[in-house]
Scaffold this motif. Sequence first.
Motif, PDB file in Angstrom:
ATOM      1  N   GLU A 175      38.298  74.669 -28.488  1.00 30.19           N
ATOM      2  CA  GLU A 175      37.571  74.480 -27.232  1.00 30.19           C
ATOM      3  C   GLU A 175      36.127  74.945 -27.367  1.00 30.19           C
ATOM      4  OE1 GLU A 175      37.841  75.718 -22.477  1.00 30.19           O
ATOM      5  OE2 GLU A 175      39.221  76.602 -23.927  1.00 30.19           O
ATOM      6  N   ALA A 176      35.927  76.063 -28.059  1.00 29.85           N
ATOM      7  CA  ALA A 176      34.563  76.552 -28.272  1.00 29.85           C
ATOM      8  C   ALA A 176      33.733  75.515 -29.019  1.00 29.85           C
ATOM      9  CB  ALA A 176      34.590  77.868 -29.034  1.00 29.85           C
ATOM     10  N   SER A 177      34.322  74.910 -30.046  1.00 32.82           N
ATOM     11  CA  SER A 177      33.611  73.883 -30.805  1.00 32.82           C
ATOM     12  C   SER A 177      33.331  72.657 -29.952  1.00 32.82           C
ATOM     13  CB  SER A 177      34.434  73.488 -32.039  1.00 32.82           C
ATOM     14  OG  SER A 177      34.551  74.570 -32.933  1.00 32.82           O
ATOM     15  N   GLN A 178      34.303  72.288 -29.140  1.00 33.86           N
ATOM     16  CA  GLN A 178      34.136  71.120 -28.272  1.00 33.86           C
ATOM     17  C   GLN A 178      33.035  71.341 -27.245  1.00 33.86           C
ATOM     18  OE1 GLN A 178      38.137  70.737 -26.800  1.00 33.86           O
ATOM     19  NE2 GLN A 178      38.924  69.981 -28.754  1.00 33.86           N
ATOM     20  N   LYS A 179      32.803  72.587 -26.879  1.00 35.24           N
ATOM     21  CA  LYS A 179      31.752  72.908 -25.918  1.00 35.24           C
ATOM     22  C   LYS A 179      30.383  73.049 -26.594  1.00 35.24           C
ATOM     23  CE  LYS A 179      34.615  75.119 -22.379  1.00 35.24           C
ATOM     24  NZ  LYS A 179      34.924  76.383 -21.659  1.00 35.24           N
ATOM     25  N   GLY A 180      30.345  72.787 -27.889  1.00 39.08           N
ATOM     26  CA  GLY A 180      29.070  72.798 -28.587  1.00 39.08           C
ATOM     27  C   GLY A 180      28.722  74.096 -29.271  1.00 39.08           C
ATOM     28  N   ILE A 181      29.650  75.054 -29.286  1.00 32.46           N
ATOM     29  CA  ILE A 181      29.384  76.314 -29.975  1.00 32.46           C
ATOM     30  C   ILE A 181      29.619  76.108 -31.471  1.00 32.46           C
ATOM     31  CG2 ILE A 181      30.137  78.703 -30.277  1.00 32.46           C
ATOM     32  CD1 ILE A 181      30.837  78.738 -27.293  1.00 32.46           C
ATOM     33  N   SER A 182      28.559  76.219 -32.242  1.00 36.20           N
ATOM     34  CA  SER A 182      28.658  75.992 -33.676  1.00 36.20           C
ATOM     35  C   SER A 182      28.281  77.218 -34.488  1.00 36.20           C
ATOM     36  CB  SER A 182      27.761  74.815 -34.093  1.00 36.20           C
ATOM     37  OG  SER A 182      26.408  75.071 -33.742  1.00 36.20           O
ATOM     38  N   GLY A 183      27.753  78.224 -33.817  1.00 34.60           N
ATOM     39  CA  GLY A 183      27.389  79.464 -34.486  1.00 34.60           C
ATOM     40  C   GLY A 183      27.746  80.646 -33.609  1.00 34.60           C
TER      41      GLY A 183
END
Length: 218
Positions: A175-183
């Motif tokens: 979910e974090a990745s899907q929300k655009g969190i990449s770092g």
Amino acid sequence: MVSSHPLRLDVVSDVVCPWCYIGKRRLERALALVPDVPVAVSWYPFLLNAWVPREGMAREDYLVAKFGSVEAYRDIANRVVEAAAQEGLQYNPERVQRQPNTLDCHRLIHWAGASDAAAAMTQRLMELYFRDGGDLTERDVLVQAAADVGLDADETRRRLATDEDIDLIEAQAAEASQKGISGVPTYVLAARYAISGAQPPEQLAAAFRQVAAEADAG
């Protein structure tokens, strides 16, 4: 003036991310700068190296796979060691012999959250890894870390031997990745604003105060 509602702060991080280690200390300093702003902190997983096998891998093999060579990481490590020292933290990269997959670490943090010890669990795992070179792939190491922050050792060992909450952790990381969190670290304020990176305490504190004031103003 004391804010009337706690500011929700979701911290997305990984225990083998050196800037998360530094960022956690800076976050603590930021919170101390705004004692009049109540902040409700929750910890969420990010699998920085999801490709690492569940049983972990040799640190040297990991560095070659990720950075091309052990030497290529050395300059990066030196900068991180210096940044950590400025925050009163120790990072001893030469002590790390085993690179873990952190899925089980995040399970421990999740379980510790039930007794409001998620931050303490995160700190303990980070200290073991960065300061002591602890092997976070070892079940005994994880069980002792859990016991150090007040979790029941026998119960933790039993739970680690199961698949309990693996799907949950993987779903939260996805979910974090899907929300655009990449770092990471990434700080999500009031489920609306995201701050990425181990920012200086003063900047974090100013953001906390501003978002809390906006929430109070409706």
